[in-house]
Design an enzyme around this catalytic site. Structure first.
Site: not given
Ligand code: NAD
Length: 248
Positions: A142, A155
């Protein structure tokens, strides 16, 4: 087709960045195994979208912090679809609160899902990649690992650790034919950021030169670059599609 005949395992593939990446990989010819930890409705819908692209989809509810369950899922994916060529290590959560308010359980949960989950999911697919002399692992970090942020100390720490893990594994894996890189997205419109307070969200938008959150598809495009034939010279890198929030 950039991923024709490939098998990709996507953690957290039911929605958000994982879903967009699963669909981008499938559109380029990959069969997809993905795990998730939600009620299954979104996972069923995503699997349907993958199949509508003419590719095979396998999905399970698996907590990546449960090492044995993650390993079993990786084995099932390989049995059902063939050896895993690409791991998109993406599942993630956040618990937002001031530094002093985190409990040990909350800290452990965030580190277990992100760092421990990604570490051991990579370990689950790595030996078969080494045996075949090729593979690709992409860990989702991230921009908060690069810049930090209020109300996200564990995080940010876990995501920074993922970048260190990525570099360390890249040293070991690259000579064996396995490419390892990370992506550090800026704020993207997903369920994860929907949980932000309106004040936090506006503060982020105000700080972004691009003036908006990203779309999951914009991160998926970076994943496709790293996973495909054009990504061969990226080693231990962290690519950061972040709307200008962090420039380096
Ligand atoms: P989201 O909440 O839309 O989706 C998360 C996904 O992970 C879902 O499919 C959920 O079921 C799954 N999940 C959650 N906990 C889990 C676990 N313990 N085991 C298996 N599956 C699990 O989130 P997103 O925004 O798509 O995030 C995806 C990745 O991107 C994450 O690692 C997040 O930290 C990272 N990220 C997101 C952002 C953002 O702004 N959305 C920014 C930087 C990094």
């Amino acid at each position: 087709m950039k991923l024709s005949g490939k098998v990709a395992l996507v953690t957290g593939g039911s929605r958000g960045i994982g879903r967009a990446t699963a669909l981008a990989f499938a559109a380029e010819g990959a069969d997809i195994a993905f795990c998730h930890l939600d009620d299954g409705t979104q996972a069923d819908a995503t699997a349907g979208e993958i199949r509508a692209l003419g590719k095979r989809a396998l999905h399970r509810s698996v907590d990546v912090a449960d090492i044995a369950a993650g390993r079993a899922f990786a084995e099932e994916a390989a049995r059902a679809l063939g050896p895993v060529d690409i791991l998109f290590n993406n599942a993630g959560i956040n618990i937002r609160k001031p530094f002093e308010a985190y409990t040990e359980q909350e800290f452990d949960r965030i580190v277990d899902v992100h760092l421990k989950g990604m570490f051991f999911m990579a370990q689950a697919v790595y030996p078969a990649m080494v045996a075949r002399g090729e593979g690709c692992i992409i860990n989702v970090a991230s921009q908060r690992a690069l810049k930090g942020a209020v109300n996200s100390a564990p995080y940010s720490a876990a995501k920074a650790a993922i970048m260190g893990f990525t570099r360390a594994l890249a040293w070991e894996a690259t000579p064996k034919g396995v490419r390892v890189n990370a992506i550090a997205p800026g704020p993207v419109v997903t369920d994860l950021t929907a949980a932000m307070t309106p004040e936090d969200r506006q503060a982020f938008i105000d700080a972004l030169p691009v003036g908006r959150f990203g779309r999951p598809e914009e991160v998926a495009a970076t994943a496709l670059l790293l996973a495909g034939p054009d990504g061969g010279f990226y080693v231990g890198a962290t690519l950061s599609p972040n709307g200008g929030d962090v420039m380096y």
